[in-house]
Design a protein around this motif. Structure first.
Motif, PDB file in Angstrom:
ATOM      1  N   GLU A  44     -68.445 -55.034  23.898  1.00 54.63           N
ATOM      2  CA  GLU A  44     -68.999 -54.139  22.888  1.00 54.63           C
ATOM      3  C   GLU A  44     -69.353 -52.772  23.471  1.00 54.63           C
ATOM      4  OE1 GLU A  44     -72.550 -54.056  19.494  1.00 54.63           O
ATOM      5  OE2 GLU A  44     -72.242 -55.833  20.736  1.00 54.63           O
ATOM      6  N   TYR A  58     -59.547 -56.431  16.599  1.00 56.12           N
ATOM      7  CA  TYR A  58     -60.618 -56.407  15.593  1.00 56.12           C
ATOM      8  C   TYR A  58     -60.419 -57.583  14.653  1.00 56.12           C
ATOM      9  CZ  TYR A  58     -63.612 -54.803  11.771  1.00 56.12           C
ATOM     10  OH  TYR A  58     -64.586 -54.716  10.800  1.00 56.12           O
ATOM     11  N   SER A  74     -62.855 -59.395  11.644  1.00 55.06           N
ATOM     12  CA  SER A  74     -64.138 -59.420  10.948  1.00 55.06           C
ATOM     13  C   SER A  74     -64.736 -60.814  10.871  1.00 55.06           C
ATOM     14  CB  SER A  74     -63.983 -58.850   9.533  1.00 55.06           C
ATOM     15  OG  SER A  74     -63.033 -59.598   8.788  1.00 55.06           O
ATOM     16  N   PRO A 105     -65.520 -60.711  19.645  1.00 55.65           N
ATOM     17  CA  PRO A 105     -66.443 -60.236  18.603  1.00 55.65           C
ATOM     18  C   PRO A 105     -67.099 -58.896  18.944  1.00 55.65           C
ATOM     19  CG  PRO A 105     -67.399 -62.077  19.829  1.00 55.65           C
ATOM     20  CD  PRO A 105     -65.964 -61.991  20.231  1.00 55.65           C
ATOM     21  N   GLY A 106     -67.165 -58.560  20.230  1.00 59.61           N
ATOM     22  CA  GLY A 106     -67.750 -57.283  20.609  1.00 59.61           C
ATOM     23  C   GLY A 106     -66.967 -56.098  20.067  1.00 59.61           C
ATOM     24  N   GLN A 114     -65.335 -56.006  17.151  1.00 58.28           N
ATOM     25  CA  GLN A 114     -65.689 -55.870  15.735  1.00 58.28           C
ATOM     26  C   GLN A 114     -67.075 -55.256  15.572  1.00 58.28           C
ATOM     27  OE1 GLN A 114     -67.832 -58.748  14.066  1.00 58.28           O
ATOM     28  NE2 GLN A 114     -68.157 -57.254  12.446  1.00 58.28           N
ATOM     29  N   ARG A 115     -68.027 -55.691  16.384  1.00 59.80           N
ATOM     30  CA  ARG A 115     -69.380 -55.133  16.274  1.00 59.80           C
ATOM     31  C   ARG A 115     -69.386 -53.642  16.607  1.00 59.80           C
ATOM     32  NH1 ARG A 115     -70.788 -60.074  18.921  1.00 59.80           N
ATOM     33  NH2 ARG A 115     -70.984 -58.963  20.917  1.00 59.80           N
ATOM     34  N   ASP A 144     -67.626 -51.651  13.715  1.00 57.40           N
ATOM     35  CA  ASP A 144     -68.443 -51.611  12.502  1.00 57.40           C
ATOM     36  C   ASP A 144     -69.650 -50.696  12.689  1.00 57.40           C
ATOM     37  OD1 ASP A 144     -66.683 -53.328  11.340  1.00 57.40           O
ATOM     38  OD2 ASP A 144     -67.984 -55.088  11.403  1.00 57.40           O
ATOM     39  N   THR A 145     -70.288 -50.784  13.838  1.00 57.15           N
ATOM     40  CA  THR A 145     -71.438 -49.920  14.105  1.00 57.15           C
ATOM     41  C   THR A 145     -71.026 -48.458  14.098  1.00 57.15           C
ATOM     42  OG1 THR A 145     -72.558 -51.622  15.410  1.00 57.15           O
ATOM     43  CG2 THR A 145     -73.235 -49.345  15.782  1.00 57.15           C
TER      44      THR A 145
END
Length: 225
Positions: free
Chosen positions: A158, A183, A185, A191-192, A194-195, A198-199
């Motif tokens: 992330e 990516y 969802s 998962p990092g 996607q986070r 999104d952020t």
């Protein structure tokens, strides 16, 4: 911006494909989602002069985009940014580590990338830039190289993805396209990614983003937000 202008800005006029090795490695375009629909769509719809791929590995997707440029009559250049030293997952996964092809204790993956581009006859459409992501973005910013499309496929943690997004957003022209690989969802393997995406999109008030088979894309607004 033409390829010669890119070479003048980033390579002091030198061409990294000049005087290639007399013996090239076999063609090896192993990669992941290297012919994803988003990549050709970006070439066909944006008709970019400059595409940057951050994290190019053996060059499979860079080659695909360069071929798409030729097929769609787009006069453009793919700048392939990578250290060719691997990311964390390449050093923790034994099979991926083997792909780094270490020689005397140092990865030699760049030689595979070089051979792939040359064997595909695409040296006039690709420019390698052997720097880490953040320094490459800063060099291009300092040299005034504006980018039409960014394909981000570098680190998967992330923090590193967030740093890459911030670094390349300032180089991407208003109205340009950002494509993020890995990516998912629903979480997925990384998962990092996607986070971080999104952020970033929430921070920049980017409401429209599209997801398809492991990639996400979104545009940079024409007016600053």
């Amino acid at each position: 911006m033409t390829r010669n202008e890119i070479l003048a800005a980033l390579w002091h006029g030198q061409d990294p494909f000049t005087n290639p090795p007399t013996t090239l490695r076999p063609l090896d375009l192993q990669g992941w989602r290297s012919q994803h629909a988003f990549l050709e769509d970006a070439v066909r719809e944006w008709r970019p002069s400059v595409v940057v791929e951050v994290g190019t590995w053996k060059g499979a997707s860079a080659v695909h985009m360069a071929k798409a440029m030729a097929a769609h009559g787009v006069t453009g250049t793919v700048i392939a940014v990578d250290t060719w030293l691997g990311a964390v997952d390449h050093w923790t996964d034994a099979s991926l580590f083997a792909e780094l092809a270490t020689e005397h204790g140092y990865p030699s993956l760049y030689r595979t990338f070089l051979a792939n581009v040359l064997r595909e006859g695409l040296a006039d459409r690709v420019v390698p830039l052997p720097l880490d992501s953040v320094n490459a973005a800063e060099l291009m910013r300092l040299r005034g190289v504006e980018v039409d499309v960014v394909h981000l496929d570098a680190g998967h943690e992330e923090a590193s993805v967030a740093a890459d997004l911030a670094a390349w957003w300032s180089v991407l022209r208003p109205g340009g396209l950002f494509i993020a690989d890995d990516y998912d969802s629903s979480g997925g393997r990384f998962p990092g990614v996607q986070r971080a995406v999104d952020t970033f999109c929430n921070q920049h008030c980017i409401e429209n983003r599209w997801e398809l088979r492991g990639k996400c894309k979104f545009g940079k607004p024409l007016a600053p937000i």
